[in-house]
Motif scaffolding. Structure first.
Motif, PDB file in Angstrom:
ATOM      1  N   GLU A 210      32.719   9.349   6.732  1.00 51.85           N
ATOM      2  CA  GLU A 210      32.204   8.207   5.976  1.00 51.85           C
ATOM      3  C   GLU A 210      33.349   7.328   5.474  1.00 51.85           C
ATOM      4  O   GLU A 210      33.197   6.096   5.397  1.00 51.85           O
TER       5      GLU A 210
ATOM      6  N   ARG B 170      34.179   5.100   8.374  1.00 48.96           N
ATOM      7  CA  ARG B 170      33.129   4.097   8.597  1.00 48.96           C
ATOM      8  C   ARG B 170      33.245   2.925   7.637  1.00 48.96           C
ATOM      9  O   ARG B 170      32.993   1.775   8.006  1.00 48.96           O
ATOM     10  N   SER B 171      33.596   3.190   6.410  1.00 48.47           N
ATOM     11  CA  SER B 171      33.714   2.114   5.421  1.00 48.47           C
ATOM     12  C   SER B 171      35.098   1.474   5.437  1.00 48.47           C
ATOM     13  O   SER B 171      35.264   0.347   4.964  1.00 48.47           O
TER      14      SER B 171
ATOM     15  N   TYR C 193      41.444   6.679  12.779  1.00 50.39           N
ATOM     16  CA  TYR C 193      40.692   5.566  13.367  1.00 50.39           C
ATOM     17  C   TYR C 193      41.210   5.221  14.753  1.00 50.39           C
ATOM     18  O   TYR C 193      40.433   5.049  15.707  1.00 50.39           O
TER      19      TYR C 193
ATOM     20  N   GLU D 133      31.678   3.405  16.896  1.00 50.15           N
ATOM     21  CA  GLU D 133      30.627   4.211  16.288  1.00 50.15           C
ATOM     22  C   GLU D 133      31.150   5.629  16.109  1.00 50.15           C
ATOM     23  O   GLU D 133      31.713   6.216  17.032  1.00 50.15           O
TER      24      GLU D 133
END
Length: 247
Positions: A119, A122-123, A5, A62
């Motif tokens: 994914e 993202r979560s 991240y 994003e």
């Protein structure tokens, strides 16, 4: 996941960071067992602007699959290359890992990395930012009003729920019993590296005793030069030698 991240955020801010650097401003973003750390440096008159831009990058990230794949590979290479760093750099990381309650070696995180997906990130990161305890240190040529304004920018941009004090992550070291003598050995992955390294740690007293810590720091300052002179000049045991207190 936090490391990937962080890499993605830095990648997204890369163009802006270059422009900021030309204007005398810079930032760094890093992760640890305690959370995220953002450090900003440069001219004070535009510091709040940089703070907001970096936090927007942290908040509004994003993720597309292509950028994720590149970031994941960078992190993988970083973890993998750790085993080929200079031994004295490796031993510092292992020393922290062995005596810290919450710490992991790069090879341990490398084992977890293949299962991480775009994914997952993202979560994951919205939950990371949803509730937190924020600590802000402002120093140098900034007035009180500047510091308070930066604090407002942080709060208004992230808008997190307050993390109760009982859930704040603590930095705790392992308390070794009196007389304990533990040895940790690791063979270098690079076979042609003829260098060796040793780190000897002596556990002394309680870290919560401030008077004791002050005496230890003073002792280490007095011992630093003769220790270096003995190990390097007289005994010639190594080119890179030092002694220090870890408090």
């Amino acid at each position: 996941m936090t490391r990937v991240y962080v890499d993605l955020v830095e990648d997204g801010l890369n163009e802006y960071a270059y422009a900021a650097d030309r204007a005398g401003l810079s930032y760094s973003l890093s992760e640890s067992a305690q959370g995220l750390s953002i450090e900003l440096n440069g001219f004070s008159d535009k510091m709040s602007v940089l703070v907001e831009k970096v936090l927007l990058g942290v908040r509004d990230l994003e993720i597309n699959q292509g950028r994720f794949d590149v970031a994941k590979e960078r992190v993988r290479e970083s973890y993998k290359n750790f085993d080929y760093m200079d031994p004295y750099r490796q031993i510092n990381a292992f020393a922290r890992m062995l005596i810290s309650e919450r710490s992991w070696a790069p090879f341990q995180m490398l084992e977890e990395l293949p299962a991480v997906t775009a994914e997952d990130i993202r979560s994951y990161f919205p939950g990371l930012l949803r509730q937190m305890h924020i600590e802000i240190l402002v120093h140098d040529n900034l007035y009180k009003e500047d510091a308070l304004n930066i604090t407002k920018v942080v709060k208004s941009t992230l808008r997190p729920y307050r993390l109760p004090e009982s859930q704040w992550p603590s930095r705790r070291a392992i308390a070794l019993p009196n007389g304990a003598n533990h040895l940790y050995e690791r063979v270098l992955k690079k076979p042609d590296n003829v260098n060796h390294c040793l780190r000897y740690i002596i556990s002394v007293g309680s870290v919560s005793d401030r008077s004791h810590r002050a005496k230890l720091l003073l002792f280490c300052q007095i011992a630093e030069e003769p220790c270096f002179n003995t190990l390097r000049t007289k005994e010639q045991l190594g080119y890179i030698v030092n002694s220090a207190a870890s408090v």
